[in-house]
Motif scaffolding. Structure first.
Motif, PDB file in Angstrom:
ATOM      1  N   GLU A   1       0.827  -1.201   0.000  1.00 26.08           N
ATOM      2  CA  GLU A   1       0.000   0.000   0.000  1.00 26.08           C
ATOM      3  C   GLU A   1       0.869   1.263   0.000  1.00 26.08           C
ATOM      4  O   GLU A   1       2.019   1.254   0.404  1.00 26.08           O
ATOM      5  CB  GLU A   1      -0.904   0.007   1.226  1.00 26.08           C
ATOM      6  N   GLY A   2       0.253   2.352  -0.451  1.00 22.64           N
ATOM      7  CA  GLY A   2       0.931   3.645  -0.400  1.00 22.64           C
ATOM      8  C   GLY A   2       1.595   4.050  -1.695  1.00 22.64           C
ATOM      9  O   GLY A   2       2.173   5.142  -1.772  1.00 22.64           O
ATOM     10  N   TRP A   3       1.519   3.208  -2.718  1.00 23.72           N
ATOM     11  CA  TRP A   3       2.140   3.503  -4.005  1.00 23.72           C
ATOM     12  C   TRP A   3       1.062   3.788  -5.051  1.00 23.72           C
ATOM     13  O   TRP A   3      -0.086   3.382  -4.910  1.00 23.72           O
ATOM     14  CB  TRP A   3       2.985   2.322  -4.479  1.00 23.72           C
ATOM     15  N   THR A   4       1.466   4.468  -6.105  1.00 27.20           N
ATOM     16  CA  THR A   4       0.567   4.711  -7.226  1.00 27.20           C
ATOM     17  C   THR A   4       1.276   4.405  -8.535  1.00 27.20           C
ATOM     18  O   THR A   4       2.504   4.494  -8.609  1.00 27.20           O
ATOM     19  CB  THR A   4       0.061   6.168  -7.237  1.00 27.20           C
ATOM     20  N   HIS A   5       0.503   4.037  -9.558  1.00 28.67           N
ATOM     21  CA  HIS A   5       1.034   3.873 -10.909  1.00 28.67           C
ATOM     22  C   HIS A   5       0.821   5.136 -11.748  1.00 28.67           C
ATOM     23  O   HIS A   5       1.392   5.264 -12.824  1.00 28.67           O
ATOM     24  CB  HIS A   5       0.310   2.719 -11.637  1.00 28.67           C
ATOM     25  N   ASP A   6      -0.029   6.035 -11.269  1.00 23.72           N
ATOM     26  CA  ASP A   6      -0.467   7.189 -12.058  1.00 23.72           C
ATOM     27  C   ASP A   6       0.503   8.352 -11.861  1.00 23.72           C
ATOM     28  O   ASP A   6       0.449   9.076 -10.853  1.00 23.72           O
ATOM     29  CB  ASP A   6      -1.877   7.584 -11.628  1.00 23.72           C
ATOM     30  N   PHE A   7       1.367   8.574 -12.839  1.00 21.21           N
ATOM     31  CA  PHE A   7       2.409   9.589 -12.710  1.00 21.21           C
ATOM     32  C   PHE A   7       1.827  10.996 -12.681  1.00 21.21           C
ATOM     33  O   PHE A   7       2.243  11.840 -11.875  1.00 21.21           O
ATOM     34  CB  PHE A   7       3.400   9.448 -13.864  1.00 21.21           C
ATOM     35  N   ALA A   8       0.858  11.261 -13.547  1.00 17.46           N
ATOM     36  CA  ALA A   8       0.258  12.596 -13.593  1.00 17.46           C
ATOM     37  C   ALA A   8      -0.422  12.930 -12.270  1.00 17.46           C
ATOM     38  O   ALA A   8      -0.277  14.042 -11.739  1.00 17.46           O
ATOM     39  CB  ALA A   8      -0.737  12.687 -14.745  1.00 17.46           C
ATOM     40  N   ALA A   9      -1.155  11.964 -11.728  1.00 16.24           N
ATOM     41  CA  ALA A   9      -1.828  12.186 -10.445  1.00 16.24           C
ATOM     42  C   ALA A   9      -0.814  12.367  -9.325  1.00 16.24           C
ATOM     43  O   ALA A   9      -1.016  13.163  -8.398  1.00 16.24           O
ATOM     44  CB  ALA A   9      -2.757  11.020 -10.136  1.00 16.24           C
ATOM     45  N   ALA A  10       0.292  11.624  -9.397  1.00 19.24           N
ATOM     46  CA  ALA A  10       1.333  11.718  -8.375  1.00 19.24           C
ATOM     47  C   ALA A  10       1.949  13.117  -8.357  1.00 19.24           C
ATOM     48  O   ALA A  10       2.225  13.675  -7.289  1.00 19.24           O
ATOM     49  CB  ALA A  10       2.408  10.669  -8.618  1.00 19.24           C
ATOM     50  N   LYS A  11       2.151  13.701  -9.538  1.00 24.13           N
ATOM     51  CA  LYS A  11       2.723  15.048  -9.603  1.00 24.13           C
ATOM     52  C   LYS A  11       1.764  16.072  -8.980  1.00 24.13           C
ATOM     53  O   LYS A  11       2.195  16.978  -8.259  1.00 24.13           O
ATOM     54  CB  LYS A  11       3.045  15.425 -11.053  1.00 24.13           C
ATOM     55  N   LYS A  12       0.488  15.923  -9.270  1.00 27.93           N
ATOM     56  CA  LYS A  12      -0.494  16.837  -8.696  1.00 27.93           C
ATOM     57  C   LYS A  12      -0.524  16.715  -7.173  1.00 27.93           C
ATOM     58  O   LYS A  12      -0.586  17.719  -6.454  1.00 27.93           O
ATOM     59  CB  LYS A  12      -1.880  16.545  -9.271  1.00 27.93           C
ATOM     60  N   GLN A  13      -0.473  15.475  -6.691  1.00 24.61           N
ATOM     61  CA  GLN A  13      -0.475  15.253  -5.248  1.00 24.61           C
ATOM     62  C   GLN A  13       0.781  15.843  -4.601  1.00 24.61           C
ATOM     63  O   GLN A  13       0.708  16.490  -3.559  1.00 24.61           O
ATOM     64  CB  GLN A  13      -0.552  13.753  -4.945  1.00 24.61           C
ATOM     65  N   ALA A  14       1.923  15.623  -5.244  1.00 22.05           N
ATOM     66  CA  ALA A  14       3.185  16.147  -4.705  1.00 22.05           C
ATOM     67  C   ALA A  14       3.149  17.675  -4.644  1.00 22.05           C
ATOM     68  O   ALA A  14       3.624  18.284  -3.683  1.00 22.05           O
ATOM     69  CB  ALA A  14       4.359  15.667  -5.554  1.00 22.05           C
ATOM     70  N   ASP A  15       2.569  18.280  -5.657  1.00 23.44           N
ATOM     71  CA  ASP A  15       2.483  19.738  -5.694  1.00 23.44           C
ATOM     72  C   ASP A  15       1.570  20.259  -4.591  1.00 23.44           C
ATOM     73  O   ASP A  15       1.917  21.214  -3.878  1.00 23.44           O
ATOM     74  CB  ASP A  15       1.974  20.181  -7.065  1.00 23.44           C
ATOM     75  N   SER A  16       0.419  19.637  -4.421  1.00 19.53           N
ATOM     76  CA  SER A  16      -0.542  20.116  -3.422  1.00 19.53           C
ATOM     77  C   SER A  16      -0.075  19.854  -2.002  1.00 19.53           C
ATOM     78  O   SER A  16      -0.369  20.628  -1.086  1.00 19.53           O
ATOM     79  CB  SER A  16      -1.906  19.461  -3.654  1.00 19.53           C
TER      80      SER A  16
END
Length: 318
Positions: free
Chosen positions: A25-40
């Motif tokens: 748990e705690g990982w994602t495959h979605d790179f675009a979503a990961a960037k948005k999350q990292a930014d927010s």
């Protein structure tokens, strides 16, 4: 479908999603979503390029580090975790994810697995690592050390913004050097910075432009060397080229010459040439490799010298 069946299906679906990630748990495959999350969330990206069902070191990294709570706790406030998997069993990934991963492998120039890239929220890499022994706590400490590279980078960029001319160029060079990334990665993600350096330092007082040119020349040397049809042709090309380089690049080329001598059974020449290579840059990391190379050549030389004697004994019936 009754309630029991609905609950069972839901549990199965949940397990399928969770088990799709080698690290749990705690990982994602979605790179675009990961960037948005990292930014927010004001976090960085930890990108794990892995072969989850065939790469031995990837599996060790997961089992020894990523699956443990000490790792998850240690990184949860710093990184968004992105698993980019290249499994033999493609059924665990959607076609969309497979396509995304192929594009990212090319974009980031990934040559081997596991490769761990630390990137800012925009996806710009600032550090690279891979498997490290020692368990989750030690790995988290290793990541913290690497994460400091971004602070150094950003401070150097800020200093460059306040400077002009050579001073600006030196600050930008310091920013790039702090990350210790491959030239291809720098070119792909920091090409604008490279151009700023050249513009700010037209006389190349930093020596950065010369350094880039020599690296490019060395890459071309390697490409042409690989086109050699035999050892003699390769040796002639190396001897012709070594005078065009200096420092550690020349040391590598002379080291290649020593290897060619060894491969053709010219052990004395190989040992002598290895010593010549060591003398070119005696403090380089390659010196240890050259020492090991010499030991192997000396062992091969001794074995070759003993071979005729052993054959003679067999011919005499001993």
């Amino acid at each position: 479908m009754n309630t029991r069946h609905i609950l069972a299906a839901a549990c199965a679906a949940t397990f399928a999603v969770t088990s799709a990630f080698a690290g749990g748990e705690g990982w994602t495959h979605d790179f675009a979503a990961a960037k948005k999350q990292a930014d927010s969330e004001k976090k960085d990206l930890l990108m794990d390029f892995t072969g989850s069902d065939w790469c031995g070191w990837c599996i060790k990294l997961n089992d020894e580090v990523f699956k443990h709570d000490a790792f998850k706790t240690g990184v949860k406030d710093k990184f968004v975790l992105v698993e980019l998997d290249y499994p033999e069993d493609k059924s665990k990934l959607s076609e969309e994810t497979q396509k995304q991963n192929e594009e990212l492998q090319g974009k980031y120039g990934i040559q081997g697995f596991p490769t761990i890239l630390l990137c800012d929220a925009e996806g710009k890499p600032f550090a690279k690592t891979g498997y490290q022994a020692g368990g989750p706590e030690k790995y988290v400490a290793h990541l913290d050390e690497l994460r400091a590279k971004k602070e150094t980078r950003d401070k150097a960029f800020a200093d460059a913004g306040k400077a002009e001319g050579t001073a600006k160029a030196k600050a930008l060079v310091a920013a790039l050097d702090a990350m210790e990334l491959e030239d291809e990665t720098v070119g792909a993600f920091y090409g604008d910075v490279v151009e700023q350096i050249k513009t700010a330092d037209p006389k190349d007082e930093t020596g950065y432009a010369k350094k880039l040119a020599m690296k490019q020349k060395f890459a071309e040397f390697g490409k042409k060397l690989n086109e050699s049809k035999n050892h003699d042709e390769a040796l002639a090309f190396v001897e012709k080229s070594e005078g065009e380089f200096e420092g550690e690049q020349k040391q590598q080329i002379v080291g290649i010459k020593a290897q060619i001598y060894a491969m053709t059974g010219k052990f004395d020449e190989a040992i002598k040439t290895a010593d010549e290579a060591k003398a070119i840059a005696p403090d380089s990391a390659m010196v240890g490799q050259l020492e090991n190379f010499k030991k192997n050549v000396e062992a091969a030389k001794a074995k070759a010298a003993a071979a005729p004697k052993e054959e003679g004994k067999e011919d005499a019936g001993e």
